[in-house]
Structure formats: structure tokens, C-alpha cells
Design an enzyme around this catalytic site. Structure first.
Site, PDB file in Angstrom:
ATOM      1  CE  LYS A  30      -3.943  -2.227   2.348  1.00 22.82           C
ATOM      2  NZ  LYS A  30      -4.852  -2.156   3.521  1.00 22.82           N
ATOM      3  CE1 TYR A  74      -9.161  -2.954   0.636  1.00 15.19           C
ATOM      4  CE2 TYR A  74      -8.488  -0.978  -0.554  1.00 15.19           C
ATOM      5  CZ  TYR A  74      -8.183  -2.072   0.247  1.00 15.19           C
ATOM      6  OH  TYR A  74      -6.882  -2.276   0.658  1.00 15.19           O
ATOM      7  CG  PHE A  78     -13.214   1.785   7.386  1.00 17.04           C
ATOM      8  CD1 PHE A  78     -12.652   1.248   6.230  1.00 17.04           C
ATOM      9  CD2 PHE A  78     -13.949   0.938   8.209  1.00 17.04           C
ATOM     10  CE1 PHE A  78     -12.821  -0.093   5.891  1.00 17.04           C
ATOM     11  CE2 PHE A  78     -14.114  -0.416   7.875  1.00 17.04           C
ATOM     12  CZ  PHE A  78     -13.548  -0.925   6.712  1.00 17.04           C
ATOM     13  NE  ARG A 128      -6.664 -12.211   4.983  1.00 15.62           N
ATOM     14  CZ  ARG A 128      -7.361 -11.077   5.055  1.00 15.62           C
ATOM     15  NH1 ARG A 128      -7.205 -10.121   4.131  1.00 15.62           N
ATOM     16  NH2 ARG A 128      -8.187 -10.860   6.032  1.00 15.62           N
ATOM     17  CB  THR A 157      -7.420  -5.995   9.808  1.00 13.01           C
ATOM     18  OG1 THR A 157      -7.894  -7.100   9.030  1.00 13.01           O
ATOM     19  CG2 THR A 157      -7.746  -4.689   9.085  1.00 13.01           C
ATOM     20  NE  ARG A 170      -2.396  -5.809   7.153  1.00 11.88           N
ATOM     21  CZ  ARG A 170      -3.532  -6.367   6.720  1.00 11.88           C
ATOM     22  NH1 ARG A 170      -4.104  -7.346   7.417  1.00 11.88           N
ATOM     23  NH2 ARG A 170      -4.100  -5.955   5.606  1.00 11.88           N
ATOM     24  CG  ASN A 178      -3.651  -2.321   6.991  1.00  9.54           C
ATOM     25  OD1 ASN A 178      -3.527  -1.886   5.847  1.00  9.54           O
ATOM     26  ND2 ASN A 178      -4.623  -3.134   7.343  1.00  9.54           N
ATOM     27  CG  HIS A 216      -5.227  -6.173  -0.294  1.00 10.67           C
ATOM     28  ND1 HIS A 216      -6.429  -6.168   0.362  1.00 10.67           N
ATOM     29  CD2 HIS A 216      -5.351  -7.041  -1.336  1.00 10.67           C
ATOM     30  CE1 HIS A 216      -7.267  -6.992  -0.275  1.00 10.67           C
ATOM     31  NE2 HIS A 216      -6.636  -7.527  -1.307  1.00 10.67           N
ATOM     32  CD  GLU A 266      -8.856  -8.803  -3.644  1.00 15.23           C
ATOM     33  OE1 GLU A 266      -9.714  -8.560  -2.777  1.00 15.23           O
ATOM     34  OE2 GLU A 266      -7.695  -9.182  -3.352  1.00 15.23           O
TER      35      GLU A 266
HETATM   36  P1  IDP Z   1      -7.945  -6.761   5.525  1.00 16.04           P
HETATM   37  O1  IDP Z   1      -7.070  -5.791   4.750  1.00 16.04           O
HETATM   38  O2  IDP Z   1      -7.175  -7.380   6.655  1.00 16.04           O
HETATM   39  O3  IDP Z   1      -8.620  -7.769   4.654  1.00 16.04           O
HETATM   40  P2  IDP Z   1     -10.514  -5.413   5.719  1.00 16.04           P
HETATM   41  O4  IDP Z   1     -11.471  -5.575   6.877  1.00 16.04           O
HETATM   42  O5  IDP Z   1     -10.877  -6.071   4.444  1.00 16.04           O
HETATM   43  O6  IDP Z   1      -9.078  -5.890   6.242  1.00 16.04           O
HETATM   44  O7  IDP Z   1     -10.337  -3.840   5.497  1.00 16.04           O
HETATM   45  C1  IDP Z   1      -9.714  -3.350   4.345  1.00 16.04           C
HETATM   46  C2  IDP Z   1      -8.767  -2.246   4.727  1.00 16.04           C
HETATM   47  O8  IDP Z   1      -9.525  -1.131   5.235  1.00 16.04           O
HETATM   48  C3  IDP Z   1      -7.808  -2.587   5.871  1.00 16.04           C
HETATM   49  O9  IDP Z   1      -6.675  -3.299   5.431  1.00 16.04           O
HETATM   50  C4  IDP Z   1      -7.473  -1.220   6.420  1.00 16.04           C
HETATM   51  O10 IDP Z   1      -6.529  -0.557   5.554  1.00 16.04           O
HETATM   52  C5  IDP Z   1      -8.805  -0.500   6.290  1.00 16.04           C
HETATM   53  N1  IDP Z   1      -9.644  -0.622   7.505  1.00 16.04           N
HETATM   54  C6  IDP Z   1     -10.273  -1.729   7.940  1.00 16.04           C
HETATM   55  N2  IDP Z   1     -10.999  -1.489   9.047  1.00 16.04           N
HETATM   56  C7  IDP Z   1     -10.840  -0.187   9.312  1.00 16.04           C
HETATM   57  C8  IDP Z   1     -11.351   0.668  10.358  1.00 16.04           C
HETATM   58  O11 IDP Z   1     -12.121   0.264  11.237  1.00 16.04           O
HETATM   59  N3  IDP Z   1     -10.955   1.973  10.300  1.00 16.04           N
HETATM   60  C9  IDP Z   1     -10.126   2.441   9.329  1.00 16.04           C
HETATM   61  N4  IDP Z   1      -9.621   1.666   8.332  1.00 16.04           N
HETATM   62  C10 IDP Z   1      -9.968   0.367   8.324  1.00 16.04           C
HETATM   63 MG    MG Z   2     -10.104  -7.525   3.248  1.00 11.68          MG
END
Ligand code: IDP
Ligand code: MG
Length: 149
Positions: free
Chosen positions: A11, A51, A59, A87, A93, A104, A114, A117, A128
């Protein structure tokens, strides 16, 4: 063997913090094969497709602003059970919860920024990968270390 391909994104924070190589090293050290890689700028349209499951989330606008703010590096990684393996390499996350030893867990503190992805299922991976790579941009080749020494 259950050979799979999955999408990894370095990212914008990874690019800006000059940690792309560290992420790639983790993948290679694990034994995953890189079968596609490119740097690109994610535009709003691609961000929405990538996304799509989060468009209604609070968010989402922060996520789109972040992911479009600077180039990313997209990587197609191949290996045995690659989707789940990646993963686990990425970690939880929220980097504050991610275990030490994960990307992470080792490199960040910010929930949105973070670092990486990884596709969350084989179906997501196929969808994707197609967003980021054409068929011609994905390579088929054997890893044959001995032959190259
Ligand atoms: P993942 O990347 O571990 O699959 P997801 O729940 O799919 O997590 O969320 C996608 C991305 O959105 C996360 O990697 C993070 O960058 C962002 N994100 C997820 N949850 C939050 C939140 O509660 N607040 C702000 N950003 C978030
Ligand atoms: Mg995800």
C-alpha cells in the site's frame, strides 16, 4: 499440493516508507513465487472495485483517500495454499493486534495505513488479480535454483 495465486498490494505507506523490498523479501523467504509485479497509481474507480465490500463502511472514504494517495506495488504471489499463507504472513488487520513476526505486526501501528493487502479467499484472489493484471502480465515459470547456480 494446492497451488494458488493471490494478490498482495504494498500500500502507499509501504512505498512512502521505502519498505517495498522488505515486503517482497518476506514473500520470497516464505517460498512464494512472484509471478507478476507492477507499480501503479490506484484511481478512485479501481479503489471502489478493489474494496467493493466496504463501500458502505464509515472508514471507506478514508480508505479510498489513502489507497489513491501515492503509488502502490501490486504483486501476484503463487504457492501451496498461497491465499491463506499470505494472510498469515500479513497478520491481523489492525497492526496493533498483529502478532510479532507478521508484516503488520512488525512494521506499523495505524489501522488504515497497515502496509499490505492480501486477498481473503480464492474467489477474491481471482477477482482482484484480474483487476490489477492482464493474463499476459502473469508469468508461468518453474523455480529451479540449482540450474542457476
Ligand atoms: P484486511 O485488509 O485485513 O482484509 P478489511 O477488513 O478487508 O481488512 O479492510 C480493508 C482495509 O480497510 C484494511 O486493510 C485497512 O486498511 C482499512 N480498515 C479496515 N478497518 C478499518 C477501520 O475500522 N478503520 C479504518 N480503516 C480500516
Ligand atoms: Mg479484506
Amino acid at each position: 499440493m494446492n497451488t494458488e495465486r493471490t494478490l498482495v498490494l504494498c500500500k502507499p505507506d509501504t512505498v512512502q516508507r521505502q519498505l517495498i523490498g522488505r515486503v517482497i523479501s518476506r514473500l520470497e523467504e516464505k517460498g512464494l513465487k512472484i509471478v507478476g509485479m507492477k507499480m501503479l497509481r490506484v484511481d478512485e474507480d479501481l479503489a471502489r472495485q478493489q474494496y467493493q465490500e466496504h463501500v458502505e463502511k464509515s472508514f471507506f472514504s478514508d480508505l479510498v483517500s489513502f489507497i489513491t494517495a501515492s503509488p502502490v506495488v501490486a504483486i501476484a504471489a503463487e504457492g501451496n495454499n498461497a491465499v491463506e499463507v499470505v494472510r498469515r504472513l500479513l497478520g491481523a488487520t489492525n497492526p496493533q493486534d498483529a502478532a510479532a513476526g507478521t508484516i503488520r505486526g512488525d512494521f506499523g501501528l495505524n489501522l488504515t495505513k497497515n502496509m499490505v493487502h492480501g486477498s481473503d479467499s480464492l474467489g477474491s484472489a481471482k477477482r482482484e488479480l484480474a483487476l490489477f493484471f492482464s493474463q499476459e502480465e502473469l508469468q508461468d515459470y518453474p523455480l529451479e535454483l540449482d540450474a542457476w547456480l
